[in-house]
Motif scaffolding. Structure first.
Motif, PDB file in Angstrom:
ATOM      1  N   ILE A 261       0.734  -1.224  -0.040  1.00 55.08           N
ATOM      2  CA  ILE A 261       0.038   0.051  -0.012  1.00 55.08           C
ATOM      3  C   ILE A 261       0.895   1.269   0.110  1.00 55.08           C
ATOM      4  CG2 ILE A 261      -1.711   1.297   1.184  1.00 55.08           C
ATOM      5  CD1 ILE A 261      -2.673  -1.359   2.522  1.00 55.08           C
ATOM      6  N   LEU A 262       0.853   1.941  -1.272  1.00 57.11           N
ATOM      7  CA  LEU A 262       1.554   3.234  -1.277  1.00 57.11           C
ATOM      8  C   LEU A 262       0.962   4.377  -0.047  1.00 57.11           C
ATOM      9  CD1 LEU A 262       2.122   3.488  -4.953  1.00 57.11           C
ATOM     10  CD2 LEU A 262       3.668   2.132  -3.584  1.00 57.11           C
ATOM     11  N   SER A 264       0.886   8.145   1.391  1.00 61.35           N
ATOM     12  CA  SER A 264       0.706   9.539   1.057  1.00 61.35           C
ATOM     13  C   SER A 264       2.155  10.273   1.772  1.00 61.35           C
ATOM     14  CB  SER A 264      -0.588  10.021   1.486  1.00 61.35           C
ATOM     15  OG  SER A 264      -0.950   9.852   2.914  1.00 61.35           O
ATOM     16  N   GLY A 277       1.204   4.110   4.624  1.00 61.28           N
ATOM     17  CA  GLY A 277       1.655   3.100   3.829  1.00 61.28           C
ATOM     18  C   GLY A 277       1.845   1.869   4.665  1.00 61.28           C
ATOM     19  N   ASP A 770      -9.082   7.316   1.380  1.00 61.64           N
ATOM     20  CA  ASP A 770      -9.208   7.535   0.042  1.00 61.64           C
ATOM     21  C   ASP A 770     -10.236   8.738  -0.155  1.00 61.64           C
ATOM     22  OD1 ASP A 770      -7.885   5.493  -0.899  1.00 61.64           O
ATOM     23  OD2 ASP A 770      -9.853   3.951  -0.884  1.00 61.64           O
ATOM     24  N   ASP A 891      -4.138   3.996  -5.396  1.00 61.65           N
ATOM     25  CA  ASP A 891      -2.810   4.805  -4.866  1.00 61.65           C
ATOM     26  C   ASP A 891      -2.509   5.759  -5.851  1.00 61.65           C
ATOM     27  OD1 ASP A 891      -2.249   3.175  -2.704  1.00 61.65           O
ATOM     28  OD2 ASP A 891      -1.369   1.178  -3.964  1.00 61.65           O
TER      29      ASP A 891
END
Length: 904
Positions: A261-262, A264, A277, A770, A891
């Motif tokens: 999971i990238l 922010s 992340g 999100d 992402d």
């Protein structure tokens, strides 16, 4: 939609047309020339086995019927009925060795359907072609459409070779997982590998004119698994962007898969950060695990884990653990501070079908009292207004039989985030037995005093712990544990008196067990009270008695059916009760204490060794009182505005307005308690009731504002004085209320409510990682076809929620309004793609706005944009997000926020 299985597509095409060619070759070997004409050969909707169809075509020549002597072939590739149609004609050319199906051509075999303007089978090259055809305007129409099960491919044309089993598909459109893929040329290498050239893939619904897409020169495509591309870059509105990669990997599966999971990125007062992340573990079909983290350049960090689990028809739940280590300033500076905080949430729900006689459930929310106020990674801004965290884990089981027995075990937790006090019950055990009617007849209804006598048995045992945040989960928290158990046997009966009066008699026996008591004495040397803890079993028993009698009185006034108000009905329910509670002096002792005002005097202090135990000491004061109550409901029948209605409309004018008081028979003064009132005044039927509650007192106050045994009217005042009152209402309405639309759902729940807040969003709405507001699905999922227009609304949808409260206090002549506020929240959809909203309130007493939040949402088709703004107060902050809606590309986003100063 599942990914298209192109390998099944090409296999099916191969099997189908190889069978056709085989049938044609059979006709050639027998020397029969086949010239197919529309008037003799087309039979729309034929559904013969293909070999029989070709045989019939071979034998029908003009008016002559030739007997075919072809022997059936041994190895048939076609295993099912083939249905073919063509609007204009089906032609078999012996010269070209080809078969043509023209205009709305369609072939169906098993679950496969091919539709095209023109379908051609070339027996010389062992290839099959499917094309579109020009319509009356010259436009290319009736492009090939291949459908198998629910999967569809829509190319411009198809070319397939039977010898090499390879295929070329031109300008194919298909859907794979969440992607819509448009490839200029597609080459089938084998059953499971395809190569594509000049490919666009996007999550936009309009693949021809997408609002964005990824462009790859060459890709390798494995259905249901992955897309591997070379150089790929992103286009937005057909404009290339510098966002690109030398190669790309895109998983193509609807199943959950493990992956990174990238995070922010951004900056805050703790420095630059990487946030949210981590890694997602798709452990199995029943459970998953997500591990996230964040790091700030000043050394602060966060860790969180979240797991969802479910088993169909059994249970489902969610577990979440969050931990933060926050650093302020820099080491060595006087304002440097380090603090840790955590939050644990767990929900578990058992399916009602799993076991009707036992149930396990959990709702846990515990952690640091300052977590919601100081967390820098808290998406739901309204949570910081919650002052209470609560948890409950319970198991219950029912033992069927006569009588029925119910058992429950529970652990509970309640935490005040302002005082940081924690109360826990570890555990609480309850056992109850259903009612027993020892004198009831074996058959027929129960009548009279004796037949209605019933009794129950209830047991409650618990261990309570009171501690603070600083001692939570430490050994010291268990030092003050308080054990206790209570047995209760209520006995009651009910009967009629003089036909119209309903009477009941109740008696209650209670026995309390404790495992430590407290002896008190006076230490003359130290001049203090000494409390000794006696750790041994002890118990006490109490009992009480009550009875009540009541009835229902109806009053009706008819005005005539020709009147607008046809009738008014007044329903009164008076009730008189009597209660007696004995004094239990035997459980009290006394000790001699020196009078602090005069050391030469002593006085006796009474105490009970059960003071400080779980259920407290038994009552020492004898009480005997009469209770009076009166409930009122006022209704009216009015003529319906609808002229077609056959019955008048019933409306409520006064809803359950009640008065309650009691008269103390055992007291010497102040025998009449304050009169309490409570009720609802309907303003809009079934939608808005104004709730009123308060107390009035007939007794006066002295100069020290204490109640005296003198009526207020005799003391120069009015008949009574208000001691306190409260008025409140809550109301939700929208444009649908004025258009006859559906009513709003009353079961609205969000994270704020699950964490102890309100069901509505008067405290504001939160966003997930999100950027999605918790109720945004309704806005995004609405079909475009259901909207008046894509860019503007003919009607503006809106909704508004109001909450008003006012509290008045005059117990000691304060004569003041202690609280007076109006809160509101609403949303307006100014276009099908724009929604704005806000939550705020105004404190009429303090003359200021309450916590205020403004919300802006923009639906960008494949993208989502939100802006959440708290314009003022110590929580002043904003959050901006724009990103792709599809979870497979979640992402690809940009977000920026200004955090509130948590130290305030």
């Amino acid at each position: 939609m599942q990914p298209t299985k192109l390998n099944i597509l090409f296999f099916s095409i191969f099997f189908l047309f190889q069978g056709i060619i085989t049938a044609q070759e059979i006709g050639k070997k027998d020397g029969i020339e086949i010239e197919a004409r529309r008037d003799t050969l087309v039979s729309v909707g034929d559904s013969l086995p293909l070999a029989q169809s070709i045989k019939s075509l071979d034998t029908i020549i003009g008016d002559a019927i030739v007997q075919d002597t072809i022997k059936p072939q041994g190895n048939q590739l076609i295993t099912d009925v083939v249905t073919y149609t063509a609007k204009d004609y089906m032609r078999i050319s012996q010269k070209e060795n080809r078969m043509y199906l023209y205009n709305e051509a369609e072939i169906t075999y098993e679950d496969m359907i091919i539709k095209a303007g023109l379908i051609v089978i070339d027996n010389n090259k062992n290839e099959v072609y499917a094309y579109g055809i020009p319509d009356s305007t010259g436009a290319y129409s009736q492009k090939p459409v291949f459908t198998q099960a629910n999967q569809t491919v829509e190319p411009d044309s198809i070319r397939f070779n039977f010898d090499t089993e390879r295929a070329l598909v031109y300008n194919s459109k298909t859907q794979q997982a969440s992607f819509n893929v448009l490839g200029e040329v597609t080459k089938r290498e084998n059953d499971s590998v395809y190569f594509m050239q000049n490919v666009r893939f996007t999550t936009s619904e309009d693949v021809e004119n997408p609002d964005y897409f990824f462009y790859a020169r060459r890709i390798k495509f494995v259905p249901d698994k992955k897309i591997v591309s070379g150089l790929v870059n992103m286009y937005i509105a057909d404009v290339p962007t510098p966002l690109g990669l030398p190669f790309g990997y895109f998983p193509m599966t609807d199943e959950e898969t493990s992956g990174f999971i990238l995070p922010s990125f951004g900056d805050s007062r703790r420095g630059y950060f990487l946030q949210n992340g981590g890694y997602y573990f798709a452990i199995s079909d029943y459970v998953d695990l997500m591990v996230l983290g964040a790091y700030y350049t000043n050394g602060s960090y966060e860790l969180s884990t979240e797991s969802n689990y479910a088993k169909r028809y059994k249970y489902r739940g969610n577990f979440r653990l969050r931990y933060e280590n926050q650093l302020d300033s820099e080491r060595g500076f006087p304002d440097y501070a380090e603090r840790t905080q955590y939050n644990i949430q767990w929900t578990h729900n058992q399916d009602a079908k799993a076991n009707p006689n036992s149930r396990f459930s959990a709702s846990v929310n515990l952690g640091s009292s300052t977590y919601y106020k100081e967390s820098v990674n808290q998406g739901n801004t309204g949570n910081f207004l919650n002052n209470t965290l609560s948890s409950s884990v319970s198991y219950s089981k029912t033992f069927e039989g006569e009588p029925q027995v119910n058992l429950s075990l529970a652990a509970r937790h309640s935490q005040n985030t302002n005082t940081q006090t924690i109360n826990m019950s570890l555990p609480t055990a309850q056992l109850s037995m259903s009612r027993i009617y020892p004198f009831a007849p074996k058959t027929g209804a129960k009548k009279g005093f004796f037949e209605n006598i019933n009794l129950q048995y209830n047991f409650r045992g618990e261990n309570q712990i009171q501690t603070t945040d600083s001692l939570f989960f430490k050994p010291e928290m268990f030092e003050g544990m308080n054990f206790g158990a209570k047995h209760t046997i209520p006995v009651s009966t009910n009967f009629k008196v003089f036909k119209y009066l309903s009477a009941s008699v109740n008696a209650n026996y209670e026995e309390n067990w404790v495992f430590k008591t407290f002896e008190r004495s006076w230490d003359e040397a130290a001049n203090i009270e000494v409390i000794d803890t006696i750790n041994k079993f002890d118990s006490y028993r109490t009992y009480n008695f009550s009875t009540n009698i009541g009835t229902t009185i109806y009053g009706l006034k008819n005005f005539g059916k020709d009147k607008k108000i046809q009738a008014i009905r007044h329903v009164m329910r008076p009730n008189i009760s009597y209660n007696i509670n004995p004094a239990f002096d035997q459980y009290y002792d006394s000790y001699e204490r020196i009078n602090p005002a005069n050391p030469l005097e002593t006085n006796m202090v009474d105490y009970s060794r059960f003071q400080g135990t779980l259920y407290g000491p038994p009552g020492r004061r004898f009480s005997s009182s009469i209770g009076l109550s009166l409930s009122n409901t006022l209704e009216a029948k009015v003529r319906d505005k609808d002229s077609t209605a056959t019955e008048p409309k019933k409306i409520t004018l006064l809803n359950n307005f009640s008065l309650n008081t009691s008269y103390n028979l055992a007291g010497d003064s102040l025998r009449l308690s304050p009169i309490s009132f409570r009720g609802g005044i309907p303003i809009i039927q079934d939608k808005l009731d104004i709730n009123v509650a308060g107390n009035i007192d007939l007794y006066a106050l002295d100069n020290n504002n204490r109640r005296i045994d003198k009526l207020n009217i005799e003391n120069g005042g009015s008949l009574f004085r208000f001691t306190n009152a409260n008025i409140s209402f809550g109301y939700s309405f929208s444009n649908e209320d004025f258009e006859g639309g559906a009513e709003e759902d009353d079961e609205l729940e969000n994270e704020t409510y699950r964490n102890g807040g309100r069901r509505d969003d008067l405290f504001g709405k939160g966003t997930d990682m999100d950027g999605r507001f918790y109720d945004e699905d309704d806005f995004e999922d609405e079909s475009r076809d259901e909207r008046d227009d894509r860019w503007y609304n003919y009607k503006i949808p809106w909704d508004l929620r109001l909450s008003y409260t006012m509290t008045y206090n005059n117990r000691a002549r304060q004569n003041e309004i202690t609280s007076h506020s109006l809160m509101f929240s609403g949303d307006v959809e100014i276009s099908p793609k724009w929604r704005v909203g806000g939550s705020s309130g105004y404190d009429l007493k303090e003359q200021g706005f309450t916590y205020t939040q403004l919300r802006f949402q923009r639906d960008l088709d494949s993208w989502r944009m939100t802006f959440n703004w708290v314009p003022f107060s110590e929580r002043s902050s904003w959050y901006f997000f724009i990103g792709i809606k599809s979870s497979i590309l979640s992402d690809i986003k940009y977000d920026k926020r200004r955090e509130p100063d948590r130290q305030l």
